[in-house]
Write an enzyme that holds these catalytic residues in place. Structure first.
Site, PDB file in Angstrom:
ATOM      1  N   ASP A 239     -17.558 -48.200  90.730  1.00  0.00           N
ATOM      2  CA  ASP A 239     -18.595 -48.399  91.725  1.00  0.00           C
ATOM      3  C   ASP A 239     -19.312 -49.716  91.379  1.00  0.00           C
ATOM      4  O   ASP A 239     -19.042 -50.358  90.358  1.00  0.00           O
ATOM      5  CB  ASP A 239     -19.567 -47.204  91.768  1.00  0.00           C
ATOM      6  CG  ASP A 239     -20.271 -47.122  93.123  1.00  0.00           C
ATOM      7  OD1 ASP A 239     -20.362 -48.154  93.815  1.00  0.00           O
ATOM      8  OD2 ASP A 239     -20.750 -46.033  93.494  1.00  0.00           O
ATOM      9  N   TRP A 240     -20.240 -50.091  92.221  1.00  0.00           N
ATOM     10  CA  TRP A 240     -20.895 -51.405  92.180  1.00  0.00           C
ATOM     11  C   TRP A 240     -21.477 -51.732  90.793  1.00  0.00           C
ATOM     12  O   TRP A 240     -22.406 -51.062  90.325  1.00  0.00           O
ATOM     13  CB  TRP A 240     -21.993 -51.428  93.233  1.00  0.00           C
ATOM     14  CG  TRP A 240     -22.585 -52.757  93.517  1.00  0.00           C
ATOM     15  CD1 TRP A 240     -23.568 -53.381  92.802  1.00  0.00           C
ATOM     16  CD2 TRP A 240     -22.257 -53.638  94.595  1.00  0.00           C
ATOM     17  NE1 TRP A 240     -23.861 -54.585  93.376  1.00  0.00           N
ATOM     18  CE2 TRP A 240     -23.073 -54.784  94.488  1.00  0.00           C
ATOM     19  CE3 TRP A 240     -21.340 -53.588  95.649  1.00  0.00           C
ATOM     20  CZ2 TRP A 240     -23.012 -55.846  95.376  1.00  0.00           C
ATOM     21  CZ3 TRP A 240     -21.282 -54.650  96.544  1.00  0.00           C
ATOM     22  CH2 TRP A 240     -22.107 -55.764  96.401  1.00  0.00           C
TER      23      TRP A 240
END
Ligand code: NOJ
Length: 717
Positions: free
Chosen positions: A271-272
């Protein structure tokens, strides 16, 4: 399944320098200005980039975003293919979560359709639209099981049940990826958030999770198992830790379970900026350590933190990360690039998309997803008389699309006022609140109406990423509005546009009818109006329990019994759960009314007992019921089968969904429904993730929601 490309992968891999290999593991953020774009082009030319995410911020789902830039991305691709030494195409990802230009129901609502066929059809449309905009890969479906509606991201998931979630996962992935991932209309899917993010403590986004092995293997993991079996191309490692171990640095979760036990052959993207955030989580001293921890755990691609780009080469040269690990990660990325057909067709060609067809699918999906929660005979509305319309969502458009809509067009979504007016026949007179948001004189004409319809709910702004709420109750002003409407002595209907199960205890007594219309995308309002007028018969079933109040959270149907032998969810000693509130939900899992009436017969079964060895060899029980439509409308019923394993080595839930069938039955007709229940349904996972099938008695329930008492008992001997 993706290993079949390995011969070709190895030929490509053999020609790459270490730098170029690491480039394949680096996903950068789309440039936000001209200077950044020049830098991105330079990096691509040098072979430092494997992928670009078409997003400007980490919480893109709630921020206003630029539209897609097809030509600019074709130019990035041209540089990768024609000017970089390796010539490997880039893969472009974007959060195409539940729609692109045409928006489908939020995933939570989509799950309420209990309909894999329409789900697959809808996501095929979404894939077509997005692929035509130079998107190869979507970060969807989200498979997070969640029992806490305070968490804003419940909206993106599939509710509280792993069996339903698994079926939705398969259908969504099939829709996105099609029969052939290399088809120009397909998108590579991404099962997320692996793992356990839906258990964020207190519903506070990004928080820690504490998950027992039992819950992990039996509730959290099954949709991912189903996603892998359905051929999902990628998996996203989540932000959260589980019991103090961040997933992104966990070999146990990313390698031993995901690849070892589930057999995943695609690649893992984080994820980010999750790699560099391992420092925030306190398990790595600096970003160099975090790059090492993540790659060694089994992460393949670093989303935007540039930690792999900056640190991996020196980690390999110093011997802290082996080049074999890098090769394996690159191999997985290349498998998907080949499977996606990017080497053969790197560019996006302009093409026409038939939006009308997609809008029709969106309306059908929306109608399948809406759940009729209450009806004191007010619905369907009569085709004559005066209807008064009010409520904070009456003129809303953007809100109806829901969260995570980067490219959806709010201007083509009718408001409820517009849709209701166009669906109502000419014999209906409509009066409105004239835009008033308070109870004032402008509502005086409501005295002359026959029925009042209130457009209620919540904005998409309080759902989605980093949008949790501490109280899920419908707002006080809406309760006041309903109370006032009821005080006029009129029949009152509430249409709820929402992204979570709101707590409705306060408002429910004032409403004669409640339709939960969710945030169902482009066609939300039209589908809702068609249901209100009986042009469509409601058929959604809730995939998540509606609590009476926030304090009941977590409340979910597949819990175990208390030591007293009772489960308050099912009404047993429900007053003993709290002194100030019942232990029963307001609306249980699987619940949804119709305009017609279904009678479900007693359950019959081909056998009352089967030896364990035969179950293991594939024999199954066949349960069947007759479902008679004895009402006044043709309609669809979702017949649900639940099991209860009565004695077991680990406490088992009071009920667990193990099958459902949604059938259209014409009025006056009867359908026979059968369920085969065998080894994949009767066992469970032990604390080491081993699948256990045990002898014993099983209660089998078949009905229209989880509270059914229609039961038969069978034995595995
Ligand atoms: C963060 C979110 O958690 C994830 O779901 C999303 O795909 C990424 N941002 C990329 O936008």
């Amino acid at each position: 399944m993706y290993k079949e490309f390995d011969k070709r992968v190895d030929e490509i891999l053999a020609k790459l320098t270490l730098k170029q290999k690491i480039g394949q593991l680096n996903q950068i953020q789309q440039p936000l200005n001209v200077e950044q774009a020049e830098l991105v082009k330079k990096w691509i030319k040098e072979g430092l980039v494997g992928s670009i995410i078409q997003a400007g911020t980490s919480t893109a789902g709630n921020d206003g975003q630029d539209g897609v830039r097809v030509d600019e991305f074709n130019e990035f691709q041209r540089i990768a293919v024609e000017e970089s030494d390796s010539g490997i195409p880039l893969i472009f990802g974007r959060d195409v979560i539940h729609g692109h230009h045409t928006v489908m129901p939020i995933p939570l609502a989509g799950a309420a359709a209990f309909n894999p066929e329409i789900t697959e059809k809808a996501y095929r449309c979404v894939a077509k639209e997005a692929a035509a905009d130079n998107i190869h890969w979507t970060f969807s479906p989200m498979m997070d099981i969640c029992t806490d509606p305070r968490w804003g991201r419940m909206v993106e998931g599939v509710g509280e049940d792993p069996y339903l979630a698994s079926r939705v996962a398969e259908a969504t992935i099939k829709g996105f990826q099609g029969d052939d991932l290399s088809d120009e209309n397909s998108l590579a899917a991404c099962a997320k958030h692996y793992l356990g993010y839906g258990f964020s403590e207190g519903g506070r986004d990004y928080h820690r999770t504490e998950i027992s092995d039992y819950t992990l293997y039996n509730k959290v993991l099954p949709p991912f198992r189903a996603s892998v079996a359905a051929g999902v191309a990628t998996v996203m490692s989540s932000f959260n830790d589980i019991n103090g171990q961040p997933v992104t640095s966990s070999k146990k979760y990313l390698t031993d379970i995901l690849r070892g036990k589930l057999g995943f052959e695609g690649f893992v993207v984080t994820d980010w900026a999750t790699v560099s955030r391992l420092v925030n989580q306190g398990v790595c001293e600096n970003v160099r350590d975090s790059a090492k921890a993540a790659i060694n755990a089994g992460v393949d691609m670093d989303m935007v933190s540039k930690t792999f780009m900056n640190e991996l080469e020196s980690l390999v040269l110093s011997g802290e990360v082996s080049e074999d690990i890098i090769d394996e990660a690159v191999r997985r990325v290349l498998r998907i690039k080949i499977a996606k057909g990017l080497f053969e067709r790197p560019y996006c060609a302009e093409r026409e998309i038939d939006m009308q067809e997609h809008i029709a699918v969106s309306r059908e999906f929306a109608a399948e997803s809406m759940v009729l929660l209450k009806n004191n005979g007010v619905l369907p509305l009569k085709n004559e008389g005066t209807v008064a319309l009010a409520g904070p969502m009456l003129r809303a458009k953007r809100e109806l699309l829901g969260t995570w809509v980067l490219d959806g067009k709010a201007d083509i979504a009718p408001s409820f006022l517009e849709a209701f007016s166009s669906v109502a026949g000419e014999n209906i007179k409509i009066i409105t609140d004239k835009g008033s948001t308070v109870l004032d004189d402008s509502l005086a004409p409501f005295y002359n109406s026959d029925v009042i319809v209130l457009a209620l709910g919540e904005s998409h702004e309080v759902t989605g990423e980093a949008r949790s709420v501490a109280d899920i109750s419908i707002s006080k002003s809406q309760v006041e509005l309903a109370k006032w409407a009821k005080s006029l002595g009129k029949k009152t209907v509430g249409v709820l546009f929402c992204g979570r199960p709101l707590a409705l205890s306060e408002i429910e007594p004032y409403l004669d009818g409640i339709l939960c219309a969710w945030h169902c995308g482009t066609e939300t309002a039209t589908a809702a109006a068609e249901i209100l007028f009986g042009d469509r018969v409601p058929c959604g079933k809730t995939p998540v329990t509606f609590p009476r109040c926030t304090g009941q959270i977590p409340i979910y149907y597949n819990s175990t019994v208390a030591i007293t032998g009772v489960c308050s969810y099912y009404g047993q000693a429900a007053e003993r759960s709290y002194c100030d509130m019942l232990g029963t939900p307001l609306y249980p899992f699987g619940f949804g009314l119709s305009y017609t009436k279904f009678n479900i017969s007693a359950i019959s079964c081909n056998k009352t007992e089967i030896p364990l060895a035969d179950i293991k060899n594939g024999e199954s029980f066949v349960f069947s019921v007759d479902v008679a439509n004895v009402g006044e409308f043709d309609g669809k019923e979702t017949v649900q089968l639940y099991i209860h394993d009565k004695i077991s080595s680990i406490m088992r839930p009071v009920r667990e969904l193990k099958g459902f069938k949604k059938v259209l039955i014409k009025k006056g007709e009867t359908a026979n429904i059968e369920f085969n229940i065998g080894k994949t349904h009767l066992g469970f996972y032990g604390n080491n993730g081993e699948y256990l099938l045990e002898k014993g008695e099983f209660d089998i329930f078949v009905g229209g929601n989880c509270l059914t008492n229609n039961k038969i008992t069978v034995k595995v001997i």
